[in-house]
Enzyme design. Sequence first.
Site, PDB file in Angstrom:
ATOM      1  N   ARG A 161       0.779  -1.295  -0.128  1.00  0.00           N
ATOM      2  CA  ARG A 161       0.034  -0.101   0.075  1.00  0.00           C
ATOM      3  C   ARG A 161       0.895   1.117  -0.105  1.00  0.00           C
ATOM      4  O   ARG A 161       0.567   2.197   0.487  1.00  0.00           O
ATOM      5  CB  ARG A 161      -1.014   0.123   1.273  1.00  0.00           C
ATOM      6  N   SER A 198     -10.377  -0.094   3.798  1.00  0.00           N
ATOM      7  CA  SER A 198      -9.646  -0.303   5.054  1.00  0.00           C
ATOM      8  C   SER A 198      -8.749   0.785   5.592  1.00  0.00           C
ATOM      9  O   SER A 198      -8.283   1.566   4.633  1.00  0.00           O
ATOM     10  CB  SER A 198      -8.331  -1.345   4.572  1.00  0.00           C
ATOM     11  N   GLU A 216      -3.904   3.369   6.571  1.00  0.00           N
ATOM     12  CA  GLU A 216      -3.808   3.025   5.245  1.00  0.00           C
ATOM     13  C   GLU A 216      -4.467   4.350   4.606  1.00  0.00           C
ATOM     14  O   GLU A 216      -3.955   4.858   3.353  1.00  0.00           O
ATOM     15  CB  GLU A 216      -4.479   1.687   4.657  1.00  0.00           C
TER      16      GLU A 216
HETATM   17  C1  LIG Z   1     -15.561   0.386  -0.509  1.00  0.00           C
HETATM   18  C2  LIG Z   1     -13.899   0.474  -0.797  1.00  0.00           C
HETATM   19  C3  LIG Z   1     -13.126  -0.660  -1.000  1.00  0.00           C
HETATM   20  C4  LIG Z   1     -11.784  -0.716  -1.356  1.00  0.00           C
HETATM   21  N1  LIG Z   1     -10.949  -1.717  -1.392  1.00  0.00           N
HETATM   22  C5  LIG Z   1      -9.806  -1.702  -1.890  1.00  0.00           C
HETATM   23  C6  LIG Z   1      -8.902  -2.927  -2.302  1.00  0.00           C
HETATM   24  O1  LIG Z   1      -9.532  -3.941  -2.239  1.00  0.00           O
HETATM   25  N2  LIG Z   1      -7.683  -2.707  -2.313  1.00  0.00           N
HETATM   26  C7  LIG Z   1      -7.142  -1.680  -1.956  1.00  0.00           C
HETATM   27  O2  LIG Z   1      -5.821  -1.638  -2.399  1.00  0.00           O
HETATM   28  N3  LIG Z   1      -7.784  -0.495  -1.770  1.00  0.00           N
HETATM   29  C8  LIG Z   1      -9.016  -0.601  -1.405  1.00  0.00           C
HETATM   30  N4  LIG Z   1      -9.779   0.614  -1.267  1.00  0.00           N
HETATM   31  C9  LIG Z   1      -9.149   1.947  -1.233  1.00  0.00           C
HETATM   32  C10 LIG Z   1      -9.050   2.832  -2.460  1.00  0.00           C
HETATM   33  O3  LIG Z   1      -9.946   2.465  -3.283  1.00  0.00           O
HETATM   34  C11 LIG Z   1      -7.565   2.846  -2.950  1.00  0.00           C
HETATM   35  O4  LIG Z   1      -6.706   3.119  -2.055  1.00  0.00           O
HETATM   36  C12 LIG Z   1      -7.725   3.439  -4.305  1.00  0.00           C
HETATM   37  O5  LIG Z   1      -6.462   3.014  -5.142  1.00  0.00           O
HETATM   38  C13 LIG Z   1      -7.288   5.017  -4.086  1.00  0.00           C
HETATM   39  O6  LIG Z   1      -7.780   5.612  -5.345  1.00  0.00           O
HETATM   40  P1  LIG Z   1      -8.567   7.052  -5.675  1.00  0.00           P
HETATM   41  O7  LIG Z   1      -8.213   7.597  -6.802  1.00  0.00           O
HETATM   42  O8  LIG Z   1      -9.731   7.195  -4.906  1.00  0.00           O
HETATM   43  O9  LIG Z   1      -7.129   8.139  -4.465  1.00  0.00           O
HETATM   44  P2  LIG Z   1      -7.611   9.137  -3.693  1.00  0.00           P
HETATM   45  O10 LIG Z   1      -8.262   8.433  -2.472  1.00  0.00           O
HETATM   46  O11 LIG Z   1      -8.211  10.151  -4.581  1.00  0.00           O
HETATM   47  O12 LIG Z   1      -6.251   9.637  -3.095  1.00  0.00           O
HETATM   48  C14 LIG Z   1      -5.454   8.417  -2.532  1.00  0.00           C
HETATM   49  C15 LIG Z   1      -3.805   8.980  -2.762  1.00  0.00           C
HETATM   50  O13 LIG Z   1      -3.182   9.167  -3.746  1.00  0.00           O
HETATM   51  C16 LIG Z   1      -3.096  10.537  -4.523  1.00  0.00           C
HETATM   52  N5  LIG Z   1      -3.117  10.595  -5.686  1.00  0.00           N
HETATM   53  C17 LIG Z   1      -4.324  10.367  -6.468  1.00  0.00           C
HETATM   54  N6  LIG Z   1      -4.433  10.512  -7.835  1.00  0.00           N
HETATM   55  C18 LIG Z   1      -3.055  11.061  -7.819  1.00  0.00           C
HETATM   56  C19 LIG Z   1      -2.420  11.548  -9.069  1.00  0.00           C
HETATM   57  N7  LIG Z   1      -2.664  11.463 -10.300  1.00  0.00           N
HETATM   58  N8  LIG Z   1      -1.144  11.831  -8.960  1.00  0.00           N
HETATM   59  C20 LIG Z   1      -0.320  11.775  -7.866  1.00  0.00           C
HETATM   60  N9  LIG Z   1      -1.051  11.373  -6.545  1.00  0.00           N
HETATM   61  C21 LIG Z   1      -2.310  10.950  -6.686  1.00  0.00           C
HETATM   62  C22 LIG Z   1      -3.752  11.252  -3.342  1.00  0.00           C
HETATM   63  O14 LIG Z   1      -3.100  12.655  -3.403  1.00  0.00           O
HETATM   64  C23 LIG Z   1      -3.777  10.456  -1.985  1.00  0.00           C
HETATM   65  O15 LIG Z   1      -2.648  10.777  -1.489  1.00  0.00           O
HETATM   66  C24 LIG Z   1     -11.074   0.749  -1.087  1.00  0.00           C
HETATM   67  C25 LIG Z   1     -12.075   1.802  -0.755  1.00  0.00           C
HETATM   68  C26 LIG Z   1     -13.356   1.651  -0.680  1.00  0.00           C
HETATM   69  C27 LIG Z   1     -14.111   3.160  -0.344  1.00  0.00           C
END
Ligand SMILES: Cc1cc2nc3c(=O)[nH]c(=O)nc-3n(C[C@H](O)[C@H](O)[C@H](O)COP(=O)(O)OP(=O)(O)OC[C@H]3O[C@@H](n4cnc5c(N)ncnc54)[C@H](O)[C@@H]3O)c2cc1C
Length: 301
Positions: free
Chosen positions: A175, A224, A295
């Site tokens: 992660r 998580s 996380e």
């Molecule tokens: C119901 C649910 C289930 C989930 N299941 C999983 C799972 O099975 N496995 C898992 O790993 N995660 C899971 N997650 C967590 C989440 O979906 C992941 O961490 C996901 O990859 C985050 O992506 P995001 O675009 O929403 O990022 P955000 O939440 O918007 O950002 C996360 C981080 O990434 C950075 N970021 C985003 N885009 C960029 C970019 N273009 N350039 C630089 N930095 C950037 C942000 O600044 C921040 O630090 C889950 C979440 C939910 C709500």
Amino acid sequence: MILERNIFEKFGNNLSKNVKLSNYSWFNLGGDAEYFFKAKDQTQLKMFVKFASENNLKTAVLGAGSNILFRDKGFKGAIIKLGKNFSYTKVIEKNIIDVGAATLDRKTADFAKDNNLKNLEFLSCIPGSIGGAIIMNSGCYESDISKVLLSIRVLDTKNFLEKDINKKDIKFFYRGTNLSQDFIILSAKFKCEVGKKDEIEKKQIDLIERKKLSQPSQIKTCGSTFKNLSVNRKAWMLIKESGCENLTEGDASISKKHCNFFINNGNAKSSDIENLINKVKKKVLEKTGVNLELEIKIIGD
Ligand SMILES: Cc1cc2nc3c(=O)[nH]c(=O)nc-3n(C[C@H](O)[C@H](O)[C@H](O)COP(=O)(O)OP(=O)(O)OC[C@H]3O[C@@H](n4cnc5c(N)ncnc54)[C@H](O)[C@@H]3O)c2cc1C
């Protein structure tokens, strides 16, 4: 005042003031962003980060907001979101795809499937965007981004230059990665394997079903909350072992189905989630000696 006039003159159409961040986080929580910038394209993004740097304006990048808790006081500075030109999928070689950083993981998985390309099925279970998935090295069911990534293209917000970074030059861990916080991910290339569409689709459906059985859905959560220690010492096990499952703070609680998922039941504040996090952390440390690591990312003042 001068900053405000200049910033709106330059980026007016793509810039808003005092934007509710609760609309951009899966927790549905958070105060206002002083500025919210939705980048039209790479040229405008570059101009904006240069402007922000020259004017000492703090910035933070938002993906799909599925892993961010914004604080109640919001964010003083500019939240940057990549606009629709950053959301695309292309096959560039037989088994290699190029994906814009704002593309949703689910869309990427479907695109690969529709092109008979396998190994991205796990992305259909993750609700974020490709940029967020790379920063978080997101994954599930024995797969993660590091296993399929070839390279990324980033904008370095220190020198305003774009560059490609090969996967071998990125350290991925559970992660997370060692990528500089100065980088905004613009796009990524993934190496897949050629497969059969019906088999890929079946795998996708199986994974989605598996997820539905083990994790809650239709709730305000960022998934998580804490990182697992190992396959055999998962955060939810420690939370359960420490008797934290029924803890609450305000209108924030812990999912009965998966106790590493913290929930806004509708009227929670971000501070309720953060207090609940601290309560659980303290109790788990006292009971098990383990200092749980977050996380989810917490952003704001
Ligand atoms: C119901 C649910 C289930 C989930 N299941 C999983 C799972 O099975 N496995 C898992 O790993 N995660 C899971 N997650 C967590 C989440 O979906 C992941 O961490 C996901 O990859 C985050 O992506 P995001 O675009 O929403 O990022 P955000 O939440 O918007 O950002 C996360 C981080 O990434 C950075 N970021 C985003 N885009 C960029 C970019 N273009 N350039 C630089 N930095 C950037 C942000 O600044 C921040 O630090 C889950 C979440 C939910 C709500």
